[in-house]
Motif scaffolding. Structure first.
Motif, PDB file in Angstrom:
ATOM      1  N   GLU A 141       2.995   3.485 -23.954  1.00 35.39           N
ATOM      2  CA  GLU A 141       3.700   4.645 -23.400  1.00 35.39           C
ATOM      3  C   GLU A 141       3.678   4.667 -21.879  1.00 35.39           C
ATOM      4  OE1 GLU A 141       5.331   6.418 -25.510  1.00 35.39           O
ATOM      5  OE2 GLU A 141       4.439   5.418 -27.250  1.00 35.39           O
ATOM      6  N   GLU A 142       3.099   3.652 -21.269  1.00 29.59           N
ATOM      7  CA  GLU A 142       3.014   3.580 -19.811  1.00 29.59           C
ATOM      8  C   GLU A 142       3.487   2.213 -19.328  1.00 29.59           C
ATOM      9  OE1 GLU A 142      -0.842   6.170 -18.560  1.00 29.59           O
ATOM     10  OE2 GLU A 142      -1.234   4.451 -19.872  1.00 29.59           O
ATOM     11  N   ALA A 143       3.900   2.176 -18.064  1.00 35.47           N
ATOM     12  CA  ALA A 143       4.292   0.917 -17.437  1.00 35.47           C
ATOM     13  C   ALA A 143       3.104   0.343 -16.672  1.00 35.47           C
ATOM     14  CB  ALA A 143       5.468   1.140 -16.497  1.00 35.47           C
ATOM     15  N   THR A 144       3.118  -0.968 -16.484  1.00 37.73           N
ATOM     16  CA  THR A 144       2.046  -1.626 -15.737  1.00 37.73           C
ATOM     17  C   THR A 144       2.642  -2.600 -14.731  1.00 37.73           C
ATOM     18  OG1 THR A 144       0.572  -1.545 -17.664  1.00 37.73           O
ATOM     19  CG2 THR A 144      -0.029  -3.044 -15.887  1.00 37.73           C
ATOM     20  N   ILE A 145       2.192  -2.487 -13.483  1.00 35.04           N
ATOM     21  CA  ILE A 145       2.462  -3.509 -12.481  1.00 35.04           C
ATOM     22  C   ILE A 145       1.115  -4.088 -12.068  1.00 35.04           C
ATOM     23  CG2 ILE A 145       4.614  -2.473 -11.672  1.00 35.04           C
ATOM     24  CD1 ILE A 145       3.068  -1.339  -9.276  1.00 35.04           C
ATOM     25  N   PHE A 146       1.128  -5.062 -11.176  1.00 34.62           N
ATOM     26  CA  PHE A 146      -0.100  -5.757 -10.831  1.00 34.62           C
ATOM     27  C   PHE A 146      -0.305  -5.735  -9.321  1.00 34.62           C
ATOM     28  CE2 PHE A 146       1.485  -7.078 -14.838  1.00 34.62           C
ATOM     29  CZ  PHE A 146       0.361  -7.215 -15.634  1.00 34.62           C
ATOM     30  N   GLY A 147      -1.561  -5.762  -8.910  1.00 33.29           N
ATOM     31  CA  GLY A 147      -1.893  -5.740  -7.490  1.00 33.29           C
ATOM     32  C   GLY A 147      -2.722  -6.956  -7.111  1.00 33.29           C
ATOM     33  N   TYR A 148      -2.259  -7.694  -6.119  1.00 33.36           N
ATOM     34  CA  TYR A 148      -2.965  -8.899  -5.667  1.00 33.36           C
ATOM     35  C   TYR A 148      -3.358  -8.724  -4.204  1.00 33.36           C
ATOM     36  CZ  TYR A 148      -4.042 -13.890  -5.109  1.00 33.36           C
ATOM     37  OH  TYR A 148      -4.678 -15.087  -4.877  1.00 33.36           O
ATOM     38  N   TYR A 149      -4.658  -8.810  -3.940  1.00 29.00           N
ATOM     39  CA  TYR A 149      -5.167  -8.573  -2.584  1.00 29.00           C
ATOM     40  C   TYR A 149      -4.705  -9.676  -1.635  1.00 29.00           C
ATOM     41  CZ  TYR A 149      -8.391  -6.928   1.041  1.00 29.00           C
ATOM     42  OH  TYR A 149      -8.920  -6.421   2.209  1.00 29.00           O
ATOM     43  N   VAL A 150      -4.068  -9.270  -0.527  1.00 32.83           N
ATOM     44  CA  VAL A 150      -3.605 -10.226   0.479  1.00 32.83           C
ATOM     45  C   VAL A 150      -4.108  -9.787   1.859  1.00 32.83           C
ATOM     46  CG1 VAL A 150      -1.560 -10.965  -0.779  1.00 32.83           C
ATOM     47  CG2 VAL A 150      -1.410  -8.985   0.738  1.00 32.83           C
ATOM     48  N   LYS A 151      -4.292 -10.761   2.725  1.00 29.73           N
ATOM     49  CA  LYS A 151      -4.805 -10.489   4.065  1.00 29.73           C
ATOM     50  C   LYS A 151      -3.815  -9.694   4.904  1.00 29.73           C
ATOM     51  CE  LYS A 151      -6.676 -12.837   8.152  1.00 29.73           C
ATOM     52  NZ  LYS A 151      -6.980 -14.162   8.778  1.00 29.73           N
TER      53      LYS A 151
END
Length: 295
Positions: free
Chosen positions: A131-141
């Motif tokens: 019932e929810e959407a998911t995106i992703f987070g990638y740590y960048v400098k």
């Protein structure tokens, strides 16, 4: 659990890779020992997504059909759709409306590669959110060059900005998205941006307004490459070569994933290996079919 289908967006003109892509799709180009599209395809396979729509240009769609076929050789099902001209990432859901049907859907960009021990666990969490959407987070400098997501303590997206001058976080948003079935209707309501495209950010913002946009952080053990430039294409290939040569195991190998998930039999794997037997890739598959390699 609700079924989820996958879309690989393999269109665009790839002008940043000219002259390499003047006559061929960048998603067909080699990344060390495999076509580029194998890498995003393997992500969906790891997420147990077996029905996939490949969207590409009128020029390139036949090449993808020749390369991938109907998916049966890997225990999957592939469909194809032409995008006449690049009109933004969000258009994929309009083009794929019939394919998506009543199911949930995930989309990945055809030039993105993900690799890491925790990938399967992260994908499973995203897949379980019906019932929810998911995106992703990638740590960048230096997040100024990316779409940047701000995340609260509960893992919800608070804000998303494209190439901000003053980023609110260091988490870039890679080209992988898990959505509910509602994404089709949301995409239809998206208005073209200043560059006359249907932006994926508009879809994410709508889910965020509804309080239904989760963010999965890709930690230190994860690697993400966007192979859209000459330097990043070379860096990705070098990374794959280093890992495969050092460990003696393949990265993002559809045949191996299909076999380990029992989508194909040992005999079917052996037959697939015979086609490439003059290469290290084929010899690897043959060994896998004869002797179980350790994870």
């Amino acid at each position: 659990m609700k079924n989820r289908k996958g879309i690989i967006l393999a269109g665009g003109s790839a002008t940043r890779l000219y002259p390499l892509t003047l006559a061929i799709s960048k998603q067909i180009m080699p990344v060390y020992d495999k076509p580029m599209i194998y890498y995003p395809l393997s992500v969906f396979m790891e997420a147990n997504i077996r029905e996939i729509l490949i969207i590409s240009t009128p020029r390139d769609i036949l090449v993808f059909k020749e390369l991938l076929g109907d998916g049966q050789k890997w225990g999957m099902k592939f469909s194809y759709k032409v995008q006449q001209e690049p009109k933004g990432l969000a258009e994929a859901f309009i083009l794929g409306e019939e394919f998506i049907g009543n199911d949930n859907v995930a989309m990945i960009l055809g030039d993105n590669m993900f690799y890491g021990n925790n990938l399967c666990k992260i994908l499973k969490r995203a897949n379980l959110r019906e019932e929810e959407a998911t995106i992703f987070g990638y740590y960048v400098k230096d997040p100024k060059a990316y779409g940047v997501v701000e995340i609260d303590k509960e893992g919800n997206a608070v804000s998303i900005e494209e190439k901000p001058e003053n980023p609110k976080s260091h988490y870039a948003v890679p080209g992988l998205y898990f959505y509910t079935n509602e994404v089709v209707e949301i995409a239809k309501r998206v208005k073209p941006s200043k560059r006359n495209e249907l932006e994926i950010t508009s879809i994410n913002e709508e889910y965020m307004k509804q309080g239904k946009l989760k963010v999965e952080k890709l930690g230190r053990a994860m690697t993400w490459f966007d192979t859209g430039t000459h330097d990043s294409l070379l860096a990705t290939a070098s990374f794959v070569q280093t890992i495969e040569k050092r460990q003696g195991m393949q990265i993002c190998c559809p045949e191996e994933i299909a076999y380990k998930k029992e989508w194909i039999t040992k005999e079917e794997l052996s037959n697939l290996a015979d086609r490439f037997i003059k290469t290290d890739y084929g010899k690897y598959l043959k060994e896998l079919s004869e002797n179980e390699l350790s994870d």
